[in-house]
Design a protein around this motif. Structure first.
Motif, PDB file in Angstrom:
ATOM      1  N   GLU A  73     -56.731 -59.113 -18.062  1.00  0.00           N
ATOM      2  CA  GLU A  73     -57.558 -58.928 -17.877  1.00  0.00           C
ATOM      3  C   GLU A  73     -57.994 -60.299 -16.876  1.00  0.00           C
ATOM      4  OE1 GLU A  73     -61.682 -61.158 -20.312  1.00  0.00           O
ATOM      5  OE2 GLU A  73     -59.931 -60.407 -21.286  1.00  0.00           O
ATOM      6  N   ASN A  74     -57.081 -61.074 -16.898  1.00  0.00           N
ATOM      7  CA  ASN A  74     -57.874 -62.796 -15.613  1.00  0.00           C
ATOM      8  C   ASN A  74     -57.054 -61.743 -14.049  1.00  0.00           C
ATOM      9  OD1 ASN A  74     -58.238 -64.048 -18.102  1.00  0.00           O
ATOM     10  ND2 ASN A  74     -56.599 -65.202 -17.814  1.00  0.00           N
ATOM     11  N   THR A  75     -56.091 -61.534 -14.425  1.00  0.00           N
ATOM     12  CA  THR A  75     -55.075 -60.771 -13.128  1.00  0.00           C
ATOM     13  C   THR A  75     -56.552 -59.488 -12.321  1.00  0.00           C
ATOM     14  OG1 THR A  75     -53.295 -60.774 -13.220  1.00  0.00           O
ATOM     15  CG2 THR A  75     -53.792 -58.788 -11.672  1.00  0.00           C
ATOM     16  N   VAL A  76     -57.666 -58.896 -13.648  1.00  0.00           N
ATOM     17  CA  VAL A  76     -58.340 -57.248 -13.211  1.00  0.00           C
ATOM     18  C   VAL A  76     -59.042 -57.883 -12.316  1.00  0.00           C
ATOM     19  CG1 VAL A  76     -59.542 -55.899 -13.633  1.00  0.00           C
ATOM     20  CG2 VAL A  76     -56.937 -55.550 -14.488  1.00  0.00           C
ATOM     21  N   LYS A  77     -59.791 -59.699 -13.204  1.00  0.00           N
ATOM     22  CA  LYS A  77     -60.667 -59.677 -12.961  1.00  0.00           C
ATOM     23  C   LYS A  77     -60.815 -60.613 -11.563  1.00  0.00           C
ATOM     24  CE  LYS A  77     -63.214 -61.870 -17.375  1.00  0.00           C
ATOM     25  NZ  LYS A  77     -63.294 -62.675 -18.009  1.00  0.00           N
ATOM     26  N   GLN A  78     -59.558 -61.249 -10.834  1.00  0.00           N
ATOM     27  CA  GLN A  78     -59.514 -61.818  -9.599  1.00  0.00           C
ATOM     28  C   GLN A  78     -59.614 -60.839  -8.498  1.00  0.00           C
ATOM     29  OE1 GLN A  78     -58.689 -64.983  -9.018  1.00  0.00           O
ATOM     30  NE2 GLN A  78     -59.200 -63.410  -6.706  1.00  0.00           N
ATOM     31  N   LEU A  79     -58.647 -59.612  -9.073  1.00  0.00           N
ATOM     32  CA  LEU A  79     -58.390 -58.170  -7.528  1.00  0.00           C
ATOM     33  C   LEU A  79     -60.274 -57.840  -7.998  1.00  0.00           C
ATOM     34  CD1 LEU A  79     -57.163 -56.044  -6.697  1.00  0.00           C
ATOM     35  CD2 LEU A  79     -57.109 -54.726  -8.382  1.00  0.00           C
ATOM     36  N   GLU A  80     -61.183 -57.930  -8.891  1.00  0.00           N
ATOM     37  CA  GLU A  80     -62.769 -57.505  -8.677  1.00  0.00           C
ATOM     38  C   GLU A  80     -63.167 -59.216  -7.694  1.00  0.00           C
ATOM     39  OE1 GLU A  80     -63.253 -55.681 -12.990  1.00  0.00           O
ATOM     40  OE2 GLU A  80     -64.109 -57.016 -12.736  1.00  0.00           O
TER      41      GLU A  80
ATOM     42  N   LEU B  10     -55.271 -52.142  -2.528  1.00  0.00           N
ATOM     43  CA  LEU B  10     -53.715 -52.902  -3.087  1.00  0.00           C
ATOM     44  C   LEU B  10     -53.021 -53.067  -2.523  1.00  0.00           C
ATOM     45  CD1 LEU B  10     -53.144 -55.165  -5.253  1.00  0.00           C
ATOM     46  CD2 LEU B  10     -53.775 -53.503  -6.480  1.00  0.00           C
ATOM     47  N   LYS B  11     -52.294 -53.803  -2.590  1.00  0.00           N
ATOM     48  CA  LYS B  11     -50.560 -53.268  -1.837  1.00  0.00           C
ATOM     49  C   LYS B  11     -49.316 -54.158  -2.948  1.00  0.00           C
ATOM     50  CE  LYS B  11     -46.812 -53.239   0.593  1.00  0.00           C
ATOM     51  NZ  LYS B  11     -45.733 -53.768   0.182  1.00  0.00           N
ATOM     52  N   ILE B  12     -49.150 -53.848  -3.469  1.00  0.00           N
ATOM     53  CA  ILE B  12     -47.748 -53.664  -3.847  1.00  0.00           C
ATOM     54  C   ILE B  12     -46.482 -53.553  -3.564  1.00  0.00           C
ATOM     55  CG2 ILE B  12     -46.492 -53.597  -6.480  1.00  0.00           C
ATOM     56  CD1 ILE B  12     -49.273 -53.900  -7.042  1.00  0.00           C
TER      57      ILE B  12
ATOM     58  N   TRP C 184     -54.013 -50.945 -12.250  1.00  0.00           N
ATOM     59  CA  TRP C 184     -53.757 -49.396 -11.355  1.00  0.00           C
ATOM     60  C   TRP C 184     -55.117 -48.597 -11.635  1.00  0.00           C
ATOM     61  CZ3 TRP C 184     -50.412 -51.406  -9.605  1.00  0.00           C
ATOM     62  CH2 TRP C 184     -49.050 -51.266  -9.766  1.00  0.00           C
ATOM     63  N   ALA C 185     -55.773 -49.145 -13.117  1.00  0.00           N
ATOM     64  CA  ALA C 185     -57.231 -47.879 -13.865  1.00  0.00           C
ATOM     65  C   ALA C 185     -58.144 -48.761 -12.899  1.00  0.00           C
ATOM     66  CB  ALA C 185     -57.303 -47.899 -15.118  1.00  0.00           C
ATOM     67  N   ALA C 186     -57.837 -50.264 -12.793  1.00  0.00           N
ATOM     68  CA  ALA C 186     -59.272 -51.297 -11.857  1.00  0.00           C
ATOM     69  C   ALA C 186     -59.259 -50.539 -10.397  1.00  0.00           C
ATOM     70  CB  ALA C 186     -58.851 -52.113 -11.612  1.00  0.00           C
ATOM     71  N   CYS C 187     -58.600 -50.275  -9.501  1.00  0.00           N
ATOM     72  CA  CYS C 187     -58.010 -49.822  -8.543  1.00  0.00           C
ATOM     73  C   CYS C 187     -59.124 -48.418  -8.554  1.00  0.00           C
ATOM     74  CB  CYS C 187     -56.434 -49.705  -8.002  1.00  0.00           C
ATOM     75  SG  CYS C 187     -56.143 -51.187  -7.694  1.00  0.00           S
ATOM     76  N   GLY C 188     -58.411 -47.512  -9.443  1.00  0.00           N
ATOM     77  CA  GLY C 188     -59.231 -46.109  -9.827  1.00  0.00           C
ATOM     78  C   GLY C 188     -60.439 -46.502  -9.804  1.00  0.00           C
TER      79      GLY C 188
ATOM     80  N   PRO D 200     -57.193 -47.909  -2.657  1.00  0.00           N
ATOM     81  CA  PRO D 200     -55.900 -47.209  -2.865  1.00  0.00           C
ATOM     82  C   PRO D 200     -55.165 -48.152  -3.746  1.00  0.00           C
ATOM     83  CG  PRO D 200     -56.772 -47.954  -0.947  1.00  0.00           C
ATOM     84  CD  PRO D 200     -57.582 -47.933  -1.461  1.00  0.00           C
ATOM     85  N   VAL D 201     -54.073 -47.788  -3.790  1.00  0.00           N
ATOM     86  CA  VAL D 201     -52.956 -48.931  -3.885  1.00  0.00           C
ATOM     87  C   VAL D 201     -51.558 -48.383  -3.021  1.00  0.00           C
ATOM     88  CG1 VAL D 201     -51.037 -49.488  -5.471  1.00  0.00           C
ATOM     89  CG2 VAL D 201     -53.031 -49.410  -6.255  1.00  0.00           C
ATOM     90  N   LEU D 202     -51.612 -48.855  -1.623  1.00  0.00           N
ATOM     91  CA  LEU D 202     -50.564 -48.896  -1.315  1.00  0.00           C
ATOM     92  C   LEU D 202     -48.401 -49.348  -1.724  1.00  0.00           C
ATOM     93  CD1 LEU D 202     -49.982 -48.688   2.641  1.00  0.00           C
ATOM     94  CD2 LEU D 202     -48.205 -49.149   0.998  1.00  0.00           C
ATOM     95  N   ILE D 203     -48.121 -48.815  -2.490  1.00  0.00           N
ATOM     96  CA  ILE D 203     -46.421 -49.086  -3.200  1.00  0.00           C
ATOM     97  C   ILE D 203     -45.622 -48.672  -2.703  1.00  0.00           C
ATOM     98  CG2 ILE D 203     -46.835 -47.118  -4.405  1.00  0.00           C
ATOM     99  CD1 ILE D 203     -46.138 -48.930  -7.235  1.00  0.00           C
ATOM    100  N   HIS D 204     -44.627 -49.787  -2.250  1.00  0.00           N
ATOM    101  CA  HIS D 204     -42.789 -49.987  -1.782  1.00  0.00           C
ATOM    102  C   HIS D 204     -42.777 -49.792  -3.583  1.00  0.00           C
ATOM    103  CE1 HIS D 204     -39.842 -51.551   0.486  1.00  0.00           C
ATOM    104  NE2 HIS D 204     -39.369 -51.101  -0.005  1.00  0.00           N
ATOM    105  N   SER D 205     -41.565 -49.609  -3.385  1.00  0.00           N
ATOM    106  CA  SER D 205     -40.595 -49.312  -4.765  1.00  0.00           C
ATOM    107  C   SER D 205     -39.254 -48.630  -4.388  1.00  0.00           C
ATOM    108  CB  SER D 205     -40.784 -48.232  -5.834  1.00  0.00           C
ATOM    109  OG  SER D 205     -42.096 -48.755  -6.056  1.00  0.00           O
ATOM    110  N   ALA D 206     -38.304 -49.629  -4.492  1.00  0.00           N
ATOM    111  CA  ALA D 206     -37.002 -49.625  -3.802  1.00  0.00           C
ATOM    112  C   ALA D 206     -35.695 -49.617  -2.860  1.00  0.00           C
ATOM    113  CB  ALA D 206     -36.608 -47.669  -5.017  1.00  0.00           C
ATOM    114  N   ASP D 207     -35.003 -48.958  -2.151  1.00  0.00           N
ATOM    115  CA  ASP D 207     -34.783 -49.144  -0.878  1.00  0.00           C
ATOM    116  C   ASP D 207     -33.914 -47.851  -0.166  1.00  0.00           C
ATOM    117  OD1 ASP D 207     -35.952 -51.443   0.662  1.00  0.00           O
ATOM    118  OD2 ASP D 207     -34.406 -52.586  -0.705  1.00  0.00           O
ATOM    119  N   PRO D 208     -34.005 -47.895   0.767  1.00  0.00           N
ATOM    120  CA  PRO D 208     -33.114 -46.962   0.944  1.00  0.00           C
ATOM    121  C   PRO D 208     -32.230 -46.266  -0.355  1.00  0.00           C
ATOM    122  CG  PRO D 208     -34.199 -47.885   3.186  1.00  0.00           C
ATOM    123  CD  PRO D 208     -34.363 -48.155   1.739  1.00  0.00           C
ATOM    124  N   LYS D 209     -31.936 -45.106  -0.374  1.00  0.00           N
ATOM    125  CA  LYS D 209     -30.628 -44.996  -1.607  1.00  0.00           C
ATOM    126  C   LYS D 209     -29.267 -45.324  -1.192  1.00  0.00           C
ATOM    127  CE  LYS D 209     -28.609 -41.503  -4.689  1.00  0.00           C
ATOM    128  NZ  LYS D 209     -26.998 -41.814  -4.503  1.00  0.00           N
TER     129      LYS D 209
END
Length: 363
Positions: A124-131, A141-143, A170-174, A179-188
């Motif tokens: 709840e607090n994190t969403v409030k800060q994002l808002e 939002l960048k992850i 993620w629901a708050a971003c919608g 948009p959410v620009l997200i970077h997960s993992a690295d090259p396999k």
């Protein structure tokens, strides 16, 4: 007689070794100029003004943005998206600096703090800060890849990318339309054995901190699956997947993902070398998914944009990438049409990122 043969054998062995040493050469230093004579189009500026949706400026609250804009102008970069916008007072001061310089040219994405996951009211607090950050001027939002790699909850457990405790973000971003620009993992290949069978071996040798293993927590396959779970579960939120989701070397499969997830978009920061070695396949892919691809570079090194322009705009053959340890192979131009280029350079970003002034771009 045996001793004579032994001496001769030793001398010949030493001679052979000496000859081999003379003929050996370090792989990184072997970079001869090509003798191939073909048309060349080295581009310092893009054909159309473009939006870089993946960049990092770590001092935007205080830096001289006029100097930055001057460098952008040389490239024909009309808008830069700074993904290192942080949050709270820093983000607000960065936005003020932008507004005092040129409010149309620079965009910041917010970053949420994952500290305290599992505590009461954390989401709840994190969403409030994002808002609050969006109200202050954040347009997305960048992850960072730390989610899935090193982010832990209040009990010390590694947090998965698709951890349901993060769903309110993620629901708050919608709901906020960002948009959410997200970077997960690295090259396999960073998880594979670092040997001569690994085409990123040179990179792992020169950048040993990039090596990953099962002991790091989640496997590559698990991290990628978690990201896809997130996209599927939040169909009303637009996601921009950094680095082509690490599937630039398998565009056919990446296409099936785009077909499956209408809210999934991709950008090619730091993976242009993958596209430049498969120009025919890449061109077919760009034409088919022209509405889903955005321009991204990642690191702010102005001289390196030339490689991106050349791959996207020309049909040049057999030209070098700007980092041999990253891609030892040669590049080929895709030769995209003006229609596709405009979408990749700016139209797709304008559609997905709110608040962009369209008047800066051609129709």
């Amino acid at each position: 007689m045996k001793s004579v043969y032994l001496v001769l054998f030793v001398l010949l062995s030493q001679y052979s070794l000496a000859q081999n040493e003379k003929k050996s050469i370090d792989f990184e230093s072997y970079n001869p100029p090509s003798s191939l004579v073909v048309p060349e189009h080295v581009l310092g500026r893009s054909k159309f003004p473009f939006i870089d949706v993946h960049n990092h400026q770590n001092n935007m609250s205080t830096q001289n943005l006029g100097n930055l804009l001057a460098e952008m102008d040389k490239l024909n970069m009309k808008i830069m998206v700074n993904l290192s916008g942080r949050s709270g007072d820093y983000l607000a001061s960065a936005v003020r600096n932008i507004q005092q310089t040129d409010a149309k040219r620079l965009i910041v994405f917010a970053n949420v703090s994952f500290s305290g996951i599992g505590e009461a009211n954390w989401a709840e607090n994190t969403v409030k800060q994002l808002e609050s950050d969006v109200k202050a001027g954040a347009q997305g939002l960048k992850i960072f890849k730390s989610l899935g790699f090193s982010v832990k909850d209040n009990k010390g457990n590694l947090v998965a990318v698709d951890d349901q405790r993060l769903d309110p973000i993620w629901a708050a971003c919608g709901r906020l339309g960002i948009p959410v620009l997200i970077h997960s993992a690295d090259p396999k290949q960073f998880w594979d054995e670092p040997n001569a069978q690994n085409e990123r071996w040179l990179e792992l040798l020169t950048q040993p901190g990039r090596k990953r293993s099962a002991s790091d927590g989640f496997s590559w396959e698990e991290l990628i699956k978690q990201q896809h779970n997130l996209i599927r579960r939040h169909s009303k939120t637009n996601f921009i997947i950094a680095h082509f989701g690490w599937y630039a070397n398998n565009l056919a499969y990446l296409g099936t993902l785009l077909d499956s997830y209408p809210n999934m978009n991709i950008e090619f920061g730091a993976i242009i070398a993958e596209l430049g070695r498969q120009p025919r396949m890449a061109k077919i892919f760009f034409e088919k998914y022209q509405d889903r691809i955005l321009f991204g570079k990642d690191s702010w090194v102005p001289s390196e944009y030339s490689t991106y322009f050349r791959v996207l705009e020309t049909e040049d053959e057999y030209f070098p990438y700007h980092k041999k340890y990253h891609a030892y192979w040669k590049m080929y131009g895709i030769g995209l049409s003006d229609e596709v280029l405009k979408k990749v350079y700016y139209k797709n970003a304008i559609r997905i990122i709110p608040g962009i002034d369209k008047t800066q771009f051609p129709d």
